[in-house]
Design a protein around this motif. Structure first.
Motif, mmCIF file in Angstrom:
data_model
loop_
_atom_site.group_PDB
_atom_site.id
_atom_site.type_symbol
_atom_site.label_atom_id
_atom_site.label_comp_id
_atom_site.label_asym_id
_atom_site.label_seq_id
_atom_site.Cartn_x
_atom_site.Cartn_y
_atom_site.Cartn_z
ATOM 1 N N GLU A 91 0.760 -1.140 -0.064
ATOM 2 C CA GLU A 91 -0.066 -0.065 -0.109
ATOM 3 C C GLU A 91 0.949 1.365 -0.046
ATOM 4 N N ASP A 92 2.189 1.011 0.115
ATOM 5 C CA ASP A 92 3.215 2.291 0.266
ATOM 6 C C ASP A 92 3.709 2.647 -1.102
ATOM 7 N N VAL A 93 2.891 2.617 -2.421
ATOM 8 C CA VAL A 93 3.330 2.658 -3.475
ATOM 9 C C VAL A 93 1.766 3.321 -4.227
ATOM 10 N N VAL A 94 2.033 4.488 -5.051
ATOM 11 C CA VAL A 94 0.982 4.835 -5.817
ATOM 12 C C VAL A 94 1.504 5.151 -7.227
ATOM 13 N N TYR A 95 0.537 4.631 -8.142
ATOM 14 C CA TYR A 95 0.722 4.997 -9.518
ATOM 15 C C TYR A 95 0.229 6.329 -10.096
ATOM 16 N N ALA A 96 0.845 7.411 -10.433
ATOM 17 C CA ALA A 96 0.610 8.605 -10.774
ATOM 18 C C ALA A 96 0.444 8.560 -12.358
ATOM 19 N N CYS A 97 -0.802 8.138 -12.668
ATOM 20 C CA CYS A 97 -1.364 8.016 -14.006
ATOM 21 C C CYS A 97 -1.862 9.247 -14.924
ATOM 22 N N SER A 98 -1.419 9.659 -16.285
ATOM 23 C CA SER A 98 -1.885 10.716 -17.095
ATOM 24 C C SER A 98 -2.959 10.097 -17.626
ATOM 25 N N PHE A 99 -2.891 8.737 -18.039
ATOM 26 C CA PHE A 99 -4.017 8.320 -18.877
ATOM 27 C C PHE A 99 -3.996 8.631 -20.185
ATOM 28 N N GLY A 100 -2.527 8.685 -20.654
ATOM 29 C CA GLY A 100 -2.102 8.715 -21.902
ATOM 30 C C GLY A 100 -2.092 7.112 -22.300
ATOM 31 N N ALA A 101 -1.432 6.851 -23.512
ATOM 32 C CA ALA A 101 -1.294 5.647 -23.946
ATOM 33 C C ALA A 101 -0.719 4.485 -23.168
ATOM 34 N N GLU A 102 0.493 5.118 -22.668
ATOM 35 C CA GLU A 102 1.332 4.355 -21.682
ATOM 36 C C GLU A 102 0.406 4.099 -20.403
ATOM 37 N N ASP A 119 -3.874 -1.401 -16.864
ATOM 38 C CA ASP A 119 -3.994 -2.970 -17.070
ATOM 39 C C ASP A 119 -2.803 -3.742 -16.415
ATOM 40 N N LEU A 120 -1.801 -3.459 -16.618
ATOM 41 C CA LEU A 120 -0.702 -4.494 -15.966
ATOM 42 C C LEU A 120 -0.649 -4.361 -14.496
ATOM 43 N N ILE A 121 -0.912 -3.160 -13.797
ATOM 44 C CA ILE A 121 -0.914 -3.264 -12.462
ATOM 45 C C ILE A 121 -2.144 -3.798 -12.045
ATOM 46 N N HIS A 122 -3.288 -3.822 -12.734
ATOM 47 C CA HIS A 122 -4.414 -4.479 -12.116
ATOM 48 C C HIS A 122 -4.492 -6.142 -12.264
ATOM 49 N N ARG A 123 -3.517 -6.464 -13.033
ATOM 50 C CA ARG A 123 -3.113 -8.042 -12.979
ATOM 51 C C ARG A 123 -2.472 -8.264 -11.642
ATOM 52 N N VAL A 124 -1.732 -7.400 -11.176
ATOM 53 C CA VAL A 124 -1.056 -7.660 -9.879
ATOM 54 C C VAL A 124 -1.532 -7.452 -8.767
ATOM 55 N N LYS A 125 -2.184 -6.276 -8.572
ATOM 56 C CA LYS A 125 -2.863 -5.731 -7.548
ATOM 57 C C LYS A 125 -4.398 -5.030 -7.899
ATOM 58 N N LYS A 126 -5.280 -5.917 -7.510
ATOM 59 C CA LYS A 126 -6.735 -5.378 -8.111
ATOM 60 C C LYS A 126 -7.178 -4.169 -7.319
ATOM 61 N N ASP A 127 -6.565 -3.779 -6.330
ATOM 62 C CA ASP A 127 -7.145 -2.579 -5.630
ATOM 63 C C ASP A 127 -6.120 -1.332 -5.341
ATOM 64 N N ALA A 128 -5.063 -1.566 -6.450
ATOM 65 C CA ALA A 128 -4.001 -0.496 -6.420
ATOM 66 C C ALA A 128 -4.491 1.049 -6.406
ATOM 67 N N ASN A 129 -3.850 1.910 -5.593
ATOM 68 C CA ASN A 129 -3.852 3.351 -5.769
ATOM 69 C C ASN A 129 -3.620 3.970 -7.131
ATOM 70 N N ILE A 130 -4.501 4.574 -7.880
ATOM 71 C CA ILE A 130 -4.048 5.399 -9.059
ATOM 72 C C ILE A 130 -4.514 6.835 -8.901
ATOM 73 N N THR A 131 -3.596 7.603 -9.022
ATOM 74 C CA THR A 131 -3.788 9.199 -8.948
ATOM 75 C C THR A 131 -3.612 9.695 -10.282
ATOM 76 N N PHE A 132 -4.743 10.344 -10.386
ATOM 77 C CA PHE A 132 -4.562 11.247 -11.740
ATOM 78 C C PHE A 132 -4.619 12.703 -11.144
ATOM 79 N N LEU A 133 -3.721 13.600 -11.729
ATOM 80 C CA LEU A 133 -3.660 15.240 -11.377
ATOM 81 C C LEU A 133 -4.392 15.924 -12.202
ATOM 82 N N ASP A 134 -5.608 16.267 -11.479
ATOM 83 C CA ASP A 134 -6.577 16.973 -12.136
ATOM 84 C C ASP A 134 -6.657 18.444 -12.244
ATOM 85 N N THR A 135 -5.656 18.914 -13.296
ATOM 86 C CA THR A 135 -5.573 20.519 -13.235
ATOM 87 C C THR A 135 -6.714 21.327 -13.459
#
Length: 236
Positions: A38-49, A55-71
């Protein structure tokens, strides 16, 4: 393999040893969650990468924390994609992290269209400060950086000491090409931002993101007609 590298305990030799044991992108993601949980977060821009990594993270940890910087300045297509991803991966904890200043408050304090008059300050307020807050309670964060993207990213490793955020930055896709990213999206039928189909390979805020023409660099549409090439999130 389970060594918990932190900003304060960083040891070059130990990090190199761990990296030698990480064979590919998927082993990096598994190591990240086995090590940090739980001590890691994915900072996602929701681009192609971004959609690939979700999808890859979901295969490893179904309830991972994803943060989108909503400007507050993103394209409507970006927000629509986020909703599609929430529907596809309902167990993931996707948070939209907003700046402390609203756009109106920023206008009152710094004038209209700060992204034109002082783009670095705009990114500081709307991206860097929110990510600093998001990372304040965790040891590590995941990023979708690829070495191919630009010269400033060509030396990124799987595990990086992040001086800016006093954190560990984990980059599973460093060896992926743009073709690899799209092959994965198509093979797995992932949703993606439709702006990619309109020659927007790198998508940020709408006032600072433009169509790429011809054989221009994939990030040529970001802050076009400006010397600025990065928002500052990946500059130590």
């Amino acid at each position: 393999m389970s060594t918990k590298v932190t900003y304060h305990t960083w040891d070059d030799n130990e990090v190199k040893r761990v990296e030698r044991e990480l064979k590919d992108y998927f082993s990096v993601i598994k190591w990240a969650y086995q090590t940090y949980g739980e001590d890691v977060v994915y900072a996602c821009s929701f681009g192609a990468e971004g959609v690939v990594l979700v999808d890859l993270i979901h295969r490893v940890k179904k309830d991972a924390n994803i943060t989108f910087l909503d400007t507050g300045l993103h394209f409507k297509e970006t927000y629509e994609l986020i909703e599609q991803m929430r529907e596809k991966y309902p167990s993931l904890r996707i948070e939209l992290k907003e700046p402390n200043l609203t756009l109106d408050e920023q206008k009152d304090k710094h004038g209209e269209e700060l992204w034109k008059t002082n783009p670095n300050l705009c990114c500081q307020i709307r991206k860097i400060e929110p990510l600093t807050e998001a990372l304040s309670g965790v040891t590590a964060w995941i990023s979708g950086l690829r070495r191919e993207q630009s010269p400033t990213r060509s030396h990124v490793n799987y595990i990086n000491k992040d001086e800016k955020f006093k954190s560990i930055k984990i980059c599973p896709l460093i060896h992926w090409t743009w073709e690899d990213v799209w092959n994965y999206i198509k093979l797995n039928q992932l949703p993606y931002n439709e702006l990619h189909d309109r020659n927007y390979p790198s998508i940020g805020c709408y006032p600072c993101t433009f169509e790429v023409k011809g054989n221009e660099n994939l990030r040529a549409g970001r802050w076009a007609n400006s010397t600025k090439t990065e928002c500052g999130l990946h500059q130590n």
